[in-house]
Design an enzyme around this catalytic site. Structure first.
Site, PDB file in Angstrom:
ATOM      1  N   GLU A   1      -7.544 -11.868  -4.701  1.00 21.51           N
ATOM      2  CA  GLU A   1      -6.496 -12.859  -4.987  1.00 21.51           C
ATOM      3  C   GLU A   1      -5.331 -12.518  -4.074  1.00 21.51           C
ATOM      4  O   GLU A   1      -4.530 -11.639  -4.378  1.00 21.51           O
ATOM      5  CB  GLU A   1      -6.090 -12.774  -6.468  1.00 21.51           C
TER       6      GLU A   1
ATOM      7  N   GLY B   1      -3.141  -8.967  -4.441  1.00 25.38           N
ATOM      8  CA  GLY B   1      -2.105  -8.374  -3.588  1.00 25.38           C
ATOM      9  C   GLY B   1      -2.181  -8.951  -2.194  1.00 25.38           C
ATOM     10  O   GLY B   1      -2.573 -10.102  -2.017  1.00 25.38           O
TER      11      GLY B   1
ATOM     12  N   VAL C   1      -4.236  -4.853   2.375  1.00 25.38           N
ATOM     13  CA  VAL C   1      -4.907  -3.989   1.398  1.00 25.38           C
ATOM     14  C   VAL C   1      -6.210  -4.646   0.926  1.00 25.38           C
ATOM     15  O   VAL C   1      -7.195  -3.954   0.670  1.00 25.38           O
ATOM     16  CB  VAL C   1      -3.964  -3.664   0.215  1.00 25.38           C
ATOM     17  N   GLY C   2      -6.233  -5.973   0.889  1.00 25.67           N
ATOM     18  CA  GLY C   2      -7.473  -6.670   0.535  1.00 25.67           C
ATOM     19  C   GLY C   2      -8.625  -6.242   1.436  1.00 25.67           C
ATOM     20  O   GLY C   2      -9.760  -6.039   0.979  1.00 25.67           O
TER      21      GLY C   2
HETATM   22  P1  NAD Z   1       1.456  -4.132  -4.242  1.00 29.20           P
HETATM   23  O1  NAD Z   1       2.182  -3.451  -3.141  1.00 29.20           O
HETATM   24  O2  NAD Z   1       1.804  -3.848  -5.653  1.00 29.20           O
HETATM   25  O3  NAD Z   1      -0.088  -3.847  -3.976  1.00 29.20           O
HETATM   26  C1  NAD Z   1      -1.100  -4.361  -4.825  1.00 29.20           C
HETATM   27  C2  NAD Z   1      -1.971  -3.203  -5.297  1.00 29.20           C
HETATM   28  O4  NAD Z   1      -2.614  -2.588  -4.198  1.00 29.20           O
HETATM   29  C3  NAD Z   1      -1.183  -2.121  -6.024  1.00 29.20           C
HETATM   30  O5  NAD Z   1      -1.848  -1.810  -7.232  1.00 29.20           O
HETATM   31  C4  NAD Z   1      -1.185  -0.987  -5.043  1.00 29.20           C
HETATM   32  O6  NAD Z   1      -1.165   0.271  -5.680  1.00 29.20           O
HETATM   33  C5  NAD Z   1      -2.474  -1.175  -4.286  1.00 29.20           C
HETATM   34  N1  NAD Z   1      -2.423  -0.625  -2.948  1.00 29.20           N
HETATM   35  C6  NAD Z   1      -1.376  -0.687  -2.081  1.00 29.20           C
HETATM   36  N2  NAD Z   1      -1.696  -0.079  -0.919  1.00 29.20           N
HETATM   37  C7  NAD Z   1      -2.974   0.358  -1.034  1.00 29.20           C
HETATM   38  C8  NAD Z   1      -3.877   1.048  -0.163  1.00 29.20           C
HETATM   39  N3  NAD Z   1      -3.523   1.408   1.055  1.00 29.20           N
HETATM   40  N4  NAD Z   1      -5.105   1.314  -0.626  1.00 29.20           N
HETATM   41  C9  NAD Z   1      -5.471   0.943  -1.871  1.00 29.20           C
HETATM   42  N5  NAD Z   1      -4.667   0.292  -2.733  1.00 29.20           N
HETATM   43  C10 NAD Z   1      -3.438   0.010  -2.327  1.00 29.20           C
HETATM   44  O7  NAD Z   1       1.577  -5.706  -4.108  1.00 29.20           O
HETATM   45  P2  NAD Z   1       1.671  -6.569  -2.799  1.00 29.20           P
HETATM   46  O8  NAD Z   1       0.418  -6.501  -2.017  1.00 29.20           O
HETATM   47  O9  NAD Z   1       2.979  -6.359  -2.128  1.00 29.20           O
HETATM   48  O10 NAD Z   1       1.720  -8.001  -3.509  1.00 29.20           O
HETATM   49  C11 NAD Z   1       2.254  -9.083  -2.882  1.00 29.20           C
HETATM   50  C12 NAD Z   1       1.165  -9.925  -2.260  1.00 29.20           C
HETATM   51  O11 NAD Z   1       0.234 -10.292  -3.259  1.00 29.20           O
HETATM   52  C13 NAD Z   1       1.662 -11.206  -1.680  1.00 29.20           C
HETATM   53  O12 NAD Z   1       0.980 -11.482  -0.503  1.00 29.20           O
HETATM   54  C14 NAD Z   1       1.292 -12.232  -2.750  1.00 29.20           C
HETATM   55  O13 NAD Z   1       1.142 -13.541  -2.282  1.00 29.20           O
HETATM   56  C15 NAD Z   1       0.010 -11.680  -3.244  1.00 29.20           C
HETATM   57  N6  NAD Z   1      -0.237 -12.132  -4.593  1.00 29.20           N
HETATM   58  C16 NAD Z   1      -1.328 -12.900  -4.815  1.00 29.20           C
HETATM   59  C17 NAD Z   1      -1.560 -13.371  -6.096  1.00 29.20           C
HETATM   60  C18 NAD Z   1      -2.733 -14.227  -6.421  1.00 29.20           C
HETATM   61  O14 NAD Z   1      -2.998 -14.402  -7.592  1.00 29.20           O
HETATM   62  N7  NAD Z   1      -3.458 -14.754  -5.450  1.00 29.20           N
HETATM   63  C19 NAD Z   1      -0.702 -13.020  -7.125  1.00 29.20           C
HETATM   64  C20 NAD Z   1       0.382 -12.217  -6.847  1.00 29.20           C
HETATM   65  C21 NAD Z   1       0.597 -11.760  -5.580  1.00 29.20           C
END
Ligand code: NAD
Length: 440
Positions: free
Chosen positions: A216, A194, A198-199
């Site tokens: 990731e 993600g 959040v990471g």
């Molecule tokens: P998202 O909003 O679905 O969040 C990812 C996960 O984090 C979800 O399961 C969500 O429930 C959880 N989450 C969200 N907020 C949280 C919090 N405050 N505390 C704990 N958990 C929480 O997805 P996103 O982040 O919008 O995804 C898009 C991003 O992910 C982009 O930056 C994209 O580049 C990156 N991405 C990376 C890869 C990779 O393989 N490197 C793949 C796909 C997406």
């Protein structure tokens, strides 16, 4: 009818940990058995999953098969073909002072109970591909799909328990509160896909328990186009890579970096390539996906005036449709260049030449992917040697992540750790050092 209360996160983890302790997940037969069951889930419920992916993101059935369901099946098949080989202990030479009868080796031990947190953009693949690795390495798994892809989340929550060992694999649905509650538990590894904000939350929570993490993440992945490149080929490949899933792909080319003359010639080539791929009106193409929700739609349409529209620019909020759009004359500090776009907008930024292009990349966060379109070995070698990125693609965006024998992951702001194929075994195992010296 009253639904039973969902199991508390602490109870889920305790239940899976108890299973892990019995040793049930360790034999290779259990692992391959689970992988075969997961494969059956994907092949027997293909149309349910296609429908869910269409409901969440407007993905066509063909795209759902290619990038999610079929992708995961291939990952399973590759793992089944090679798992025994990957798990073989690796002998290590022993120094002379330990005597000729001493032997040493490394062996892969499963970690225990791992947590996989997935995003919404490839909501099946990005949950299941890490689960494949976690099971292949002999772990119990808690899988947390993204609440922003609710149909896929519900389908996986319904199907996974029907196919997999429910004492070792659990699905926990939900958003921030549910994920926060899960993160308070002690896991043996956390695999998060993600965004970087959040990471950081995930890594902070993991630090409490000294739990290792794989992150990731994303960022802006540049595509450098050299003046010697065949621009029709470049345009076709950029369009295919950028507008797949309406640009909501972590390794999509985020922006084009090129010199002004090449940019001028590339513009009409991109117009032709968009039309060749999606027809004169992409809104009518069944192969073109939709933006995940109104929040992202509004964010993306707010970026459209960052440059001159070369093609696209049209949108329909009620259908979450945003046309495949190319923007030219984009300033390096324009709003569209300040964040990962993660949508169907391709800005073209110009620099005088190769040196400035390399500087442009190195002045910014390390990207998840970097693409170079050039006929020159020298140019390719300079990017390889002078820049850092999760992956490097010469001439073809996205495709490196379909090579099962390559690690997939980021560096710096684009993440840490990697997976796919044997690299998933590395990620979800502990490589234990063993020394044996006979007593006799
Ligand atoms: P998202 O909003 O679905 O969040 C990812 C996960 O984090 C979800 O399961 C969500 O429930 C959880 N989450 C969200 N907020 C949280 C919090 N405050 N505390 C704990 N958990 C929480 O997805 P996103 O982040 O919008 O995804 C898009 C991003 O992910 C982009 O930056 C994209 O580049 C990156 N991405 C990376 C890869 C990779 O393989 N490197 C793949 C796909 C997406």
């Amino acid at each position: 009818m009253n639904h039973p209360a969902p199991e508390r996160p602490a109870d889920v983890v305790a239940r899976l940990r108890a299973t892990f302790r019995t040793g049930r997940t360790k034999p290779v037969e259990w692992r391959t058995g689970q992988l075969r069951r997961l494969r059956a889930l994907l092949t027997e419920n293909g149309s349910d999953l296609e429908a869910a992916l269409h409901a969440d993101l407007g993905k066509s059935a063909a795209e759902a098969q290619r990038t999610e369901i079929g992708f995961t099946v291939r990952e399973i098949d590759h793992t089944l073909d090679h798992l025994a080989d990957w798990l073989r202990p690796e002998p290590a030479p022993v120094p002379a002072h330990l005597g000729a009868d001493a032997t040493a080796w490394t062996q892969y031990d499963p970690l225990g109970v791992v947590l996989v947190i997935a995003p919404w953009n490839y909501p099946a693949q990005l949950l299941l591909a890490p689960v494949v690795g976690a099971l292949a390495a002999g772990n119990a798994v808690v899988a947390k799909p993204s609440e922003l892809a609710p149909a896929t989340s519900a389908a996986l929550a319904r199907l996974l328990p029907r196919y997999l060992d429910t004492d070792a694999v659990a699905v926990v649905e939900g958003g921030v509160p549910e994920t926060t509650a899960l993160l308070a538990e002690r896991f043996d590894h956390i695999f998060y896909t993600g965004n970087g904000t959040v990471g950081r939350i995930v890594m902070r929570a993991a630090a409490e328990h000294l739990t290792p993490v794989t992150l990731e993440l994303g960022g802006k992945s540049p595509a450098f186009v050299d003046r010697d490149a065949d621009l029709d080929t470049v345009a076709a490949r950029l369009v295919a890579g950028k507008f797949l899933n309406a640009g909501q792909t972590c390794v999509a080319p985020d922006y084009v970096l090129t010199d002004p003359e090449t940019a001028a010639a590339l513009e009409p080539a991109l117009v032709r390539a968009v039309e060749a791929q999606y027809g004169a009106d992409p809104a009518r193409s069944t192969e073109y996906a939709r933006i995940v929700n109104e929040r992202h739609f509004d964010r993306l349409t707010g970026l459209l005036d960052s440059g001159r529209v070369v093609v696209g620019g049209g949108s329909d909020r009620s259908r979450k449709y945003l046309a495949p759009t190319v923007l030219a004359d984009v300033a390096p500090d324009a709003p569209v260049m300040r964040e990962e776009i993660f949508g169907p907008i391709l800005p073209i930024v110009t620099v005088p030449g190769l040196d400035e292009a390399i500087d442009f990349v190195n002045d910014r966060d390390k990207p998840l992917a970097l693409y170079v379109f050039s006929e020159s070995d020298g140019t390719r070698e300079r990017f390889a040697a002078e820049t850092s990125s999760g992956g490097l693609g010469h001439g073809l965006p996205l495709a490196h992540l379909t090579v099962s024998d390559l690690p997939f992951g980021g560096v710096g702001e684009s993440g840490m750790g990697n997976y796919h194929g044997r690299y998933s075994i590395e990620t979800f195992s502990h490589r234990k050092a063993v020394l044996k010296k006979p007593l006799g």
